[in-house]
Design a protein around this motif. Structure first.
Motif, PDB file in Angstrom:
ATOM      1  N   CYS A  86       6.534  -6.949 -67.936  1.00 52.43           N
ATOM      2  CA  CYS A  86       5.936  -6.919 -69.267  1.00 52.43           C
ATOM      3  C   CYS A  86       4.465  -6.555 -69.122  1.00 52.43           C
ATOM      4  CB  CYS A  86       6.101  -8.267 -69.983  1.00 52.43           C
ATOM      5  SG  CYS A  86       5.213  -9.621 -69.191  1.00 52.43           S
ATOM      6  N   ASP A  87       3.808  -6.287 -70.249  1.00 52.65           N
ATOM      7  CA  ASP A  87       2.425  -5.808 -70.200  1.00 52.65           C
ATOM      8  C   ASP A  87       1.404  -6.907 -70.469  1.00 52.65           C
ATOM      9  OD1 ASP A  87       2.805  -6.266 -72.889  1.00 52.65           O
ATOM     10  OD2 ASP A  87       1.935  -4.363 -73.548  1.00 52.65           O
ATOM     11  N   TYR A  88       1.807  -8.171 -70.355  1.00 56.23           N
ATOM     12  CA  TYR A  88       0.858  -9.252 -70.612  1.00 56.23           C
ATOM     13  C   TYR A  88       0.940 -10.319 -69.523  1.00 56.23           C
ATOM     14  CZ  TYR A  88       4.875 -11.909 -72.440  1.00 56.23           C
ATOM     15  OH  TYR A  88       6.077 -12.557 -72.571  1.00 56.23           O
ATOM     16  N   TYR A  89      -0.159 -11.060 -69.409  1.00 57.52           N
ATOM     17  CA  TYR A  89      -0.221 -12.197 -68.496  1.00 57.52           C
ATOM     18  C   TYR A  89       0.214 -13.469 -69.215  1.00 57.52           C
ATOM     19  CZ  TYR A  89      -3.251  -9.454 -65.336  1.00 57.52           C
ATOM     20  OH  TYR A  89      -3.767  -8.510 -64.477  1.00 57.52           O
ATOM     21  N   ASP A  90       0.891 -14.339 -68.497  1.00 51.87           N
ATOM     22  CA  ASP A  90       1.135 -15.699 -68.973  1.00 51.87           C
ATOM     23  C   ASP A  90      -0.103 -16.501 -68.578  1.00 51.87           C
ATOM     24  OD1 ASP A  90       2.131 -18.061 -69.856  1.00 51.87           O
ATOM     25  OD2 ASP A  90       3.802 -18.170 -68.450  1.00 51.87           O
ATOM     26  N   ALA A  91      -1.050 -16.629 -69.495  1.00 49.33           N
ATOM     27  CA  ALA A  91      -2.387 -17.124 -69.169  1.00 49.33           C
ATOM     28  C   ALA A  91      -2.378 -18.495 -68.508  1.00 49.33           C
ATOM     29  CB  ALA A  91      -3.248 -17.152 -70.436  1.00 49.33           C
ATOM     30  N   VAL A  92      -1.411 -19.323 -68.845  1.00 47.28           N
ATOM     31  CA  VAL A  92      -1.385 -20.681 -68.305  1.00 47.28           C
ATOM     32  C   VAL A  92      -1.208 -20.690 -66.788  1.00 47.28           C
ATOM     33  CG1 VAL A  92       1.117 -21.049 -68.536  1.00 47.28           C
ATOM     34  CG2 VAL A  92      -0.452 -22.996 -68.735  1.00 47.28           C
ATOM     35  N   THR A  93      -0.624 -19.634 -66.217  1.00 51.63           N
ATOM     36  CA  THR A  93      -0.373 -19.629 -64.773  1.00 51.63           C
ATOM     37  C   THR A  93      -1.665 -19.619 -63.959  1.00 51.63           C
ATOM     38  OG1 THR A  93      -0.133 -17.207 -64.731  1.00 51.63           O
ATOM     39  CG2 THR A  93       1.865 -18.506 -65.043  1.00 51.63           C
ATOM     40  N   ALA A  94      -2.760 -19.125 -64.541  1.00 49.31           N
ATOM     41  CA  ALA A  94      -4.042 -19.184 -63.834  1.00 49.31           C
ATOM     42  C   ALA A  94      -4.433 -20.627 -63.555  1.00 49.31           C
ATOM     43  CB  ALA A  94      -5.135 -18.488 -64.648  1.00 49.31           C
ATOM     44  N   GLY A  95      -4.107 -21.521 -64.492  1.00 49.65           N
ATOM     45  CA  GLY A  95      -4.401 -22.931 -64.295  1.00 49.65           C
ATOM     46  C   GLY A  95      -3.366 -23.640 -63.443  1.00 49.65           C
ATOM     47  N   ILE A  96      -2.098 -23.316 -63.655  1.00 48.05           N
ATOM     48  CA  ILE A  96      -1.031 -23.978 -62.897  1.00 48.05           C
ATOM     49  C   ILE A  96      -1.191 -23.743 -61.395  1.00 48.05           C
ATOM     50  CG2 ILE A  96       1.468 -24.017 -62.485  1.00 48.05           C
ATOM     51  CD1 ILE A  96       1.823 -23.238 -65.429  1.00 48.05           C
ATOM     52  N   LEU A  97      -1.654 -22.558 -61.035  1.00 44.90           N
ATOM     53  CA  LEU A  97      -1.736 -22.189 -59.621  1.00 44.90           C
ATOM     54  C   LEU A  97      -3.039 -22.607 -58.950  1.00 44.90           C
ATOM     55  CD1 LEU A  97      -0.287 -18.564 -59.912  1.00 44.90           C
ATOM     56  CD2 LEU A  97       0.889 -20.555 -58.952  1.00 44.90           C
ATOM     57  N   TRP A  98      -3.951 -23.273 -59.663  1.00 48.28           N
ATOM     58  CA  TRP A  98      -5.288 -23.482 -59.112  1.00 48.28           C
ATOM     59  C   TRP A  98      -5.269 -24.276 -57.804  1.00 48.28           C
ATOM     60  CZ3 TRP A  98      -7.852 -27.901 -57.823  1.00 48.28           C
ATOM     61  CH2 TRP A  98      -7.368 -29.111 -58.326  1.00 48.28           C
ATOM     62  N   ARG A  99      -4.448 -25.324 -57.721  1.00 49.66           N
ATOM     63  CA  ARG A  99      -4.464 -26.152 -56.510  1.00 49.66           C
ATOM     64  C   ARG A  99      -3.895 -25.394 -55.305  1.00 49.66           C
ATOM     65  NH1 ARG A  99      -4.983 -31.521 -55.925  1.00 49.66           N
ATOM     66  NH2 ARG A  99      -4.529 -31.911 -58.133  1.00 49.66           N
ATOM     67  N   ILE A 100      -2.806 -24.670 -55.526  1.00 49.71           N
ATOM     68  CA  ILE A 100      -2.220 -23.888 -54.437  1.00 49.71           C
ATOM     69  C   ILE A 100      -3.221 -22.852 -53.947  1.00 49.71           C
ATOM     70  CG2 ILE A 100      -0.400 -22.227 -53.847  1.00 49.71           C
ATOM     71  CD1 ILE A 100       1.424 -23.674 -55.818  1.00 49.71           C
ATOM     72  N   SER A 130      -7.828 -15.111 -54.462  1.00 54.67           N
ATOM     73  CA  SER A 130      -7.196 -15.068 -55.785  1.00 54.67           C
ATOM     74  C   SER A 130      -7.788 -16.127 -56.703  1.00 54.67           C
ATOM     75  CB  SER A 130      -5.680 -15.276 -55.663  1.00 54.67           C
ATOM     76  OG  SER A 130      -5.057 -14.157 -55.070  1.00 54.67           O
ATOM     77  N   LEU A 131      -8.065 -17.309 -56.159  1.00 50.04           N
ATOM     78  CA  LEU A 131      -8.668 -18.372 -56.962  1.00 50.04           C
ATOM     79  C   LEU A 131     -10.017 -17.928 -57.519  1.00 50.04           C
ATOM     80  CD1 LEU A 131      -8.686 -21.436 -57.846  1.00 50.04           C
ATOM     81  CD2 LEU A 131     -10.053 -21.818 -55.781  1.00 50.04           C
ATOM     82  N   ALA A 132     -10.871 -17.372 -56.659  1.00 54.07           N
ATOM     83  CA  ALA A 132     -12.210 -16.965 -57.089  1.00 54.07           C
ATOM     84  C   ALA A 132     -12.143 -15.842 -58.117  1.00 54.07           C
ATOM     85  CB  ALA A 132     -13.031 -16.530 -55.875  1.00 54.07           C
ATOM     86  N   PHE A 133     -11.246 -14.879 -57.900  1.00 58.65           N
ATOM     87  CA  PHE A 133     -11.126 -13.753 -58.822  1.00 58.65           C
ATOM     88  C   PHE A 133     -10.581 -14.216 -60.169  1.00 58.65           C
ATOM     89  CE2 PHE A 133      -9.006  -9.890 -60.473  1.00 58.65           C
ATOM     90  CZ  PHE A 133     -10.106  -9.049 -60.492  1.00 58.65           C
ATOM     91  N   SER A 134      -9.565 -15.066 -60.138  1.00 54.84           N
ATOM     92  CA  SER A 134      -8.978 -15.584 -61.368  1.00 54.84           C
ATOM     93  C   SER A 134     -10.013 -16.341 -62.185  1.00 54.84           C
ATOM     94  CB  SER A 134      -7.800 -16.498 -61.025  1.00 54.84           C
ATOM     95  OG  SER A 134      -7.225 -17.054 -62.180  1.00 54.84           O
ATOM     96  N   LYS A 135     -10.772 -17.194 -61.521  1.00 56.27           N
ATOM     97  CA  LYS A 135     -11.794 -17.976 -62.218  1.00 56.27           C
ATOM     98  C   LYS A 135     -12.846 -17.070 -62.835  1.00 56.27           C
ATOM     99  CE  LYS A 135     -15.883 -20.510 -61.948  1.00 56.27           C
ATOM    100  NZ  LYS A 135     -17.269 -20.067 -61.634  1.00 56.27           N
ATOM    101  N   LYS A 136     -13.233 -16.023 -62.122  1.00 55.30           N
ATOM    102  CA  LYS A 136     -14.250 -15.104 -62.630  1.00 55.30           C
ATOM    103  C   LYS A 136     -13.761 -14.382 -63.887  1.00 55.30           C
ATOM    104  CE  LYS A 136     -16.765 -13.103 -59.608  1.00 55.30           C
ATOM    105  NZ  LYS A 136     -17.329 -12.237 -58.540  1.00 55.30           N
ATOM    106  N   VAL A 137     -12.506 -13.947 -63.878  1.00 56.62           N
ATOM    107  CA  VAL A 137     -11.940 -13.252 -65.039  1.00 56.62           C
ATOM    108  C   VAL A 137     -11.799 -14.204 -66.221  1.00 56.62           C
ATOM    109  CG1 VAL A 137      -9.888 -12.093 -65.935  1.00 56.62           C
ATOM    110  CG2 VAL A 137     -10.755 -11.505 -63.663  1.00 56.62           C
ATOM    111  N   VAL A 138     -11.283 -15.402 -65.965  1.00 57.34           N
ATOM    112  CA  VAL A 138     -11.097 -16.382 -67.044  1.00 57.34           C
ATOM    113  C   VAL A 138     -12.437 -16.751 -67.669  1.00 57.34           C
ATOM    114  CG1 VAL A 138     -10.405 -18.755 -67.551  1.00 57.34           C
ATOM    115  CG2 VAL A 138      -8.929 -17.308 -66.148  1.00 57.34           C
ATOM    116  N   GLU A 139     -13.455 -16.957 -66.851  1.00 54.15           N
ATOM    117  CA  GLU A 139     -14.777 -17.302 -67.382  1.00 54.15           C
ATOM    118  C   GLU A 139     -15.351 -16.180 -68.243  1.00 54.15           C
ATOM    119  OE1 GLU A 139     -17.390 -20.537 -64.973  1.00 54.15           O
ATOM    120  OE2 GLU A 139     -17.477 -18.472 -64.253  1.00 54.15           O
ATOM    121  N   LYS A 140     -15.178 -14.945 -67.799  1.00 57.37           N
ATOM    122  CA  LYS A 140     -15.739 -13.824 -68.547  1.00 57.37           C
ATOM    123  C   LYS A 140     -15.037 -13.626 -69.881  1.00 57.37           C
ATOM    124  CE  LYS A 140     -17.282  -9.065 -68.169  1.00 57.37           C
ATOM    125  NZ  LYS A 140     -17.628  -7.959 -67.249  1.00 57.37           N
TER     126      LYS A 140
END
Length: 234
Positions: free
Chosen positions: A56-70, A78-88
């Motif tokens: 599909c052409d969209y992200y399931d946004a919640v997965t950025a948070g679910i995966l944070w500990r792993i 991936s953690l640093a990049f995800s956080k940077k995108v979410v913050e922006k």
């Protein structure tokens, strides 16, 4: 899938099964149909496990948070990049699904679960401290990444995102005569950021297209990425 993986991780820890599942899902990269997809941001709403591509052409946004500990324990880039995108794009990630190309919401509905999980990501986030990030702090330069969001002859790029990198001149043995490129201007970009093939990198006011990327690992984790890029004209 992210919820199931988190449950497996909580029960088994970083077991061979957990590693295999995470690696398989997180290695599903962009495709011709969905060229903007980057699994380091978060995972797509649907994944085709048979063809190993997003579905599909969209992200399931919640997965950025679910995966944070792993990711904090086993995939810091991936953690640093995800956080940077979410913050922006924090205002757009308050919705349950965001388009991969520009992070616009799929539906005009805020999602409490998404906000809560992303809150955990941001509250628990610690800047990765590795030997390579120390090198970046010492001699790295600010570079801007423009992610490819369309495929084909005329590639379109998304909004820029700054990151740190060490840049060195590169040599490529095979020279291809193609319009729009400088034949003898190549650079190697060493960074903590998971750039993708066809992304554009702007360094010192000049634009380069990413030709290939190669991750380098240390003790089972990705330590940094090397991207070979060639200069774009115009």
């Amino acid at each position: 899938m992210a919820y199931a993986l988190l449950g497996l991780y909580e029960y088994e820890g970083w077991s061979p099964t957990c590693q295999k599942v995470y690696s398989f899902l997180n290695s599903m990269g962009a495709s011709a149909q969905y060229p903007a997809y980057n699994p380091a941001v978060c995972w797509a709403g649907y994944l085709d496990v048979v063809s190993h591509t997003p579905a599909c052409d969209y992200y399931d946004a919640v997965t950025a948070g679910i995966l944070w500990r792993i990711r904090q324990n086993h995939d810091k880039p991936s953690l640093a990049f995800s956080k940077k995108v979410v913050e922006k794009h924090w205002d757009k990630f308050m919705y349950w699904g965001v388009r991969q190309a520009d992070y616009t919401p799929v539906e005009d509905k805020w999602a409490t679960a998404t906000v809560c999980w992303l809150g955990r990501l941001l509250l628990n986030y610690q800047e990765p401290l590795t030997r390579f990030t120390q090198v970046l702090r010492a001699i790295g330069e600010t570079v801007t990444l423009y992610p490819a969001v369309s495929a084909g002859h005329n590639i379109a790029y998304g909004e820029g995102l700054d990151f740190q990198a060490v840049i060195n001149p590169a040599h490529v043995d095979e020279v291809l005569l193609e319009p729009g490129y400088v034949l003898n201007d190549y650079v190697a970009v060493y960074s903590f950021t998971p750039v993708r093939r066809h992304d554009k990198v702007r360094w010192r006011g000049l634009d380069y297209e990413v030709l290939m990327t190669q991750p380098f690992s240390w003790k089972g984790e990705t330590a940094y990425f090397k991207a070979v890029c060639r200069r774009l004209l115009g």
